[in-house]
Design a protein around this motif. Structure first.
Motif, PDB file in Angstrom:
ATOM      1  N   TYR A 199     -57.614 100.450  67.524  1.00 54.58           N
ATOM      2  CA  TYR A 199     -57.632 100.772  66.051  1.00 54.58           C
ATOM      3  C   TYR A 199     -57.072  99.702  65.360  1.00 54.58           C
ATOM      4  CZ  TYR A 199     -58.224 105.896  66.336  1.00 54.58           C
ATOM      5  OH  TYR A 199     -58.547 107.145  66.489  1.00 54.58           O
ATOM      6  N   THR A 200     -57.627  99.596  64.135  1.00 54.66           N
ATOM      7  CA  THR A 200     -57.538  98.612  63.012  1.00 54.66           C
ATOM      8  C   THR A 200     -57.236  99.339  62.013  1.00 54.66           C
ATOM      9  OG1 THR A 200     -59.763  98.182  62.469  1.00 54.66           O
ATOM     10  CG2 THR A 200     -58.817  96.764  63.984  1.00 54.66           C
ATOM     11  N   VAL A 201     -56.636  98.769  60.827  1.00 55.70           N
ATOM     12  CA  VAL A 201     -56.204  99.539  59.556  1.00 55.70           C
ATOM     13  C   VAL A 201     -57.487 100.178  59.128  1.00 55.70           C
ATOM     14  CG1 VAL A 201     -55.260  99.094  57.165  1.00 55.70           C
ATOM     15  CG2 VAL A 201     -54.509  97.921  59.404  1.00 55.70           C
ATOM     16  N   SER A 216     -31.485  94.173  71.392  1.00 60.39           N
ATOM     17  CA  SER A 216     -31.159  95.596  71.153  1.00 60.39           C
ATOM     18  C   SER A 216     -32.192  96.360  70.974  1.00 60.39           C
ATOM     19  CB  SER A 216     -30.316  95.817  70.203  1.00 60.39           C
ATOM     20  OG  SER A 216     -30.551  95.299  68.826  1.00 60.39           O
ATOM     21  N   THR A 217     -33.551  95.745  71.361  1.00 61.07           N
ATOM     22  CA  THR A 217     -34.807  96.443  71.263  1.00 61.07           C
ATOM     23  C   THR A 217     -34.899  97.621  72.365  1.00 61.07           C
ATOM     24  OG1 THR A 217     -35.843  94.550  70.188  1.00 61.07           O
ATOM     25  CG2 THR A 217     -37.220  96.331  71.452  1.00 61.07           C
ATOM     26  N   THR A 218     -35.243  98.808  72.119  1.00 59.42           N
ATOM     27  CA  THR A 218     -35.564  99.931  73.189  1.00 59.42           C
ATOM     28  C   THR A 218     -37.277 100.337  72.690  1.00 59.42           C
ATOM     29  OG1 THR A 218     -34.945 101.323  71.290  1.00 59.42           O
ATOM     30  CG2 THR A 218     -33.128 100.682  72.814  1.00 59.42           C
ATOM     31  N   PHE A 219     -37.430 101.198  73.636  1.00 56.37           N
ATOM     32  CA  PHE A 219     -38.845 101.539  73.467  1.00 56.37           C
ATOM     33  C   PHE A 219     -39.177 102.164  72.140  1.00 56.37           C
ATOM     34  CE2 PHE A 219     -40.614 101.992  77.971  1.00 56.37           C
ATOM     35  CZ  PHE A 219     -40.306 100.645  78.071  1.00 56.37           C
ATOM     36  N   ALA A 220     -38.045 102.854  71.554  1.00 57.15           N
ATOM     37  CA  ALA A 220     -38.293 103.573  70.223  1.00 57.15           C
ATOM     38  C   ALA A 220     -38.710 102.730  69.170  1.00 57.15           C
ATOM     39  CB  ALA A 220     -37.169 104.649  69.966  1.00 57.15           C
ATOM     40  N   THR A 221     -37.858 101.613  69.029  1.00 59.93           N
ATOM     41  CA  THR A 221     -37.989 100.673  67.976  1.00 59.93           C
ATOM     42  C   THR A 221     -38.846  99.555  68.343  1.00 59.93           C
ATOM     43  OG1 THR A 221     -36.250  99.037  69.390  1.00 59.93           O
ATOM     44  CG2 THR A 221     -35.213 100.448  67.565  1.00 59.93           C
ATOM     45  N   LEU A 256     -44.406  97.896  66.526  1.00 61.32           N
ATOM     46  CA  LEU A 256     -45.749  97.449  66.574  1.00 61.32           C
ATOM     47  C   LEU A 256     -46.862  98.177  65.748  1.00 61.32           C
ATOM     48  CD1 LEU A 256     -45.840  97.547  70.806  1.00 61.32           C
ATOM     49  CD2 LEU A 256     -46.178  95.598  69.116  1.00 61.32           C
ATOM     50  N   GLY A 257     -46.306  99.410  65.384  1.00 58.78           N
ATOM     51  CA  GLY A 257     -47.228 100.396  64.726  1.00 58.78           C
ATOM     52  C   GLY A 257     -47.138 100.078  63.125  1.00 58.78           C
ATOM     53  N   PHE A 258     -45.879  99.762  62.598  1.00 55.36           N
ATOM     54  CA  PHE A 258     -45.772  99.751  61.265  1.00 55.36           C
ATOM     55  C   PHE A 258     -44.709  98.619  60.744  1.00 55.36           C
ATOM     56  CE2 PHE A 258     -45.964 104.166  62.793  1.00 55.36           C
ATOM     57  CZ  PHE A 258     -47.099 104.710  62.064  1.00 55.36           C
ATOM     58  N   GLY A 259     -44.109  97.955  61.894  1.00 50.53           N
ATOM     59  CA  GLY A 259     -43.130  96.879  61.300  1.00 50.53           C
ATOM     60  C   GLY A 259     -43.867  95.571  61.264  1.00 50.53           C
ATOM     61  N   PRO A 267     -50.532  95.851  61.946  1.00 53.14           N
ATOM     62  CA  PRO A 267     -50.346  96.752  62.688  1.00 53.14           C
ATOM     63  C   PRO A 267     -51.046  96.954  63.873  1.00 53.14           C
ATOM     64  CG  PRO A 267     -51.013  97.770  60.749  1.00 53.14           C
ATOM     65  CD  PRO A 267     -50.984  96.471  60.533  1.00 53.14           C
ATOM     66  N   GLN A 268     -50.263  97.073  65.120  1.00 59.27           N
ATOM     67  CA  GLN A 268     -51.002  97.488  66.482  1.00 59.27           C
ATOM     68  C   GLN A 268     -50.896  99.011  66.869  1.00 59.27           C
ATOM     69  OE1 GLN A 268     -50.330  94.103  69.221  1.00 59.27           O
ATOM     70  NE2 GLN A 268     -49.209  93.259  67.812  1.00 59.27           N
ATOM     71  N   PHE A 269     -51.739  99.666  66.346  1.00 55.16           N
ATOM     72  CA  PHE A 269     -51.689 101.056  66.485  1.00 55.16           C
ATOM     73  C   PHE A 269     -51.606 101.506  67.985  1.00 55.16           C
ATOM     74  CE2 PHE A 269     -53.358 100.751  62.011  1.00 55.16           C
ATOM     75  CZ  PHE A 269     -52.176 101.405  61.400  1.00 55.16           C
ATOM     76  N   GLY A 270     -52.659 100.908  68.717  1.00 51.11           N
ATOM     77  CA  GLY A 270     -52.836 101.477  69.841  1.00 51.11           C
ATOM     78  C   GLY A 270     -51.603 101.059  70.836  1.00 51.11           C
TER      79      GLY A 270
END
Length: 326
Positions: free
Chosen positions: A71-73, A276-281, A286-289, A293-296
């Motif tokens: 996916y791209t934007v 302090s990076t976890t899977f959630a952050t 990756l998706g929105f920061g 964005p790298q949605f995949g």
């Protein structure tokens, strides 16, 4: 002489009370009642089904679809993203951030759950001893749970600020050098764990305190007559009888802590240098920061987090079943 034979006249047969009660009821035209009851049951079930499909099944399907396409934007808005298979998962597993993020997620989850449960249980046992202002103090311990997470995380960011934070001011007053809680790779993960523990203690306190109220005082009196001291009462009476409630508390805490995002993002944004990076952050970043964005890959990290939650939950349930059958 008329030889015509007459048919015998049918006489009404009297049915006794027991035979009448045993006779099957006449349905007549009311055969549709059982089916109407089934439709009523489906009508009550429909809102729950719609809720699960809209808010659980469809988002999971979309997240899985995102992780399997490039996916791209533009394609995210207009559609038509090409199918890429497991390429996003291979990209995530080969990323240098994967190892530290996995370790931080496990450490953050296990340490938070262990300390929250231990302190919550200790406070629950403490508040079973009735004394003046016990209800008031118990209500005050609920404040961290009632505050919005953005308020709690912002408060801890101010407390742990390197220059003007209250914690460093207290340390300076006792002759200890200031600590860079939020900007040091050594202390960033510790800082977010402390904040998460503070927020999670009230939940453990409330649930475990409710479980302690179901234990009969007669059991403690019988243990005292047998010569048991305070620790023996806790270990032989309280802890075994509290095991079902403890299992629920730990399982809910596990599911909640694995997906904690807002506390870490507000306090450290997963930094510095991913300390302090976890899977959630990581999934959010990756998706929105980013500007691109790298949605995949972001969806792939989110799916790995779901798999981790399932694995932790299944292992914990299996251990609990073994302990109960032993």
């Amino acid at each position: 002489m008329n030889n015509t034979t007459h048919a015998p006249v049918a006489r009404p047969v009297r049915v006794s009370g027991e035979a009448a009660r045993a006779a099957p009821p006449r349905t007549g035209g009311r055969a549709g009642r059982p089916r109407s009851g089934q439709w009523a049951a489906w009508a009550f079930l429909a809102p729950v089904t719609v809720y699960l499909v809209v808010f659980y099944a469809y988002p999971l399907y979309r997240n899985l679809d995102l992780s399997l396409r490039d996916y791209t934007v533009r394609s995210f808005v207009q559609g038509g993203a090409p199918f890429s298979g497991l390429a996003n998962y291979r990209k995530v597993l080969g990323d240098p951030t994967f190892g530290p993020a996995l370790l931080h997620t496990v450490v953050f989850t296990l340490v938070s759950i262990a300390v929250q449960f231990a302190l919550g249980l200790a406070l629950a046992v403490f508040f079973t001893q009735y004394f003046r202002l016990s209800a008031t103090l118990r209500a005050l311990f609920l404040v961290p749970w009632l505050l919005p997470l953005i308020v709690s995380a912002s408060t801890w960011s101010w407390l742990l600020n390197s220059d003007s934070g209250l914690v460093n001011s207290v340390l300076h007053g006792v002759g200890v050098a200031p600590v860079n809680w939020l900007t040091s790779p050594r202390w960033a993960l510790v800082s977010v764990i402390i904040a998460n523990i503070w927020i999670g203690i009230p939940f453990n306190l409330v649930v475990l305190y409710s479980g302690l109220q179901t234990i009969s005082p007669n059991l403690y009196e019988a243990a005292a007559l047998d010569g048991a001291n305070g620790w023996q009462k806790f270990w032989r009476v309280t802890f075994p009888l509290l095991r079902p409630v403890s299992a629920i508390t730990l399982l809910l805490g596990l599911i909640y802590t694995l997906k904690v995002f807002d506390i870490i993002w507000i306090m450290t944004k997963g930094g510095p240098t991913d300390s302090s990076t976890t899977f959630a952050t990581w999934s959010y970043r990756l998706g929105f920061g980013n500007l691109l964005p790298q949605f995949g890959p972001g969806a792939a990290v989110g799916n790995l987090l779901i798999v981790m939650a399932l694995i932790f939950g299944l292992v914990y349930i299996r251990v609990q079943r073994r302990q109960q059958s032993a």
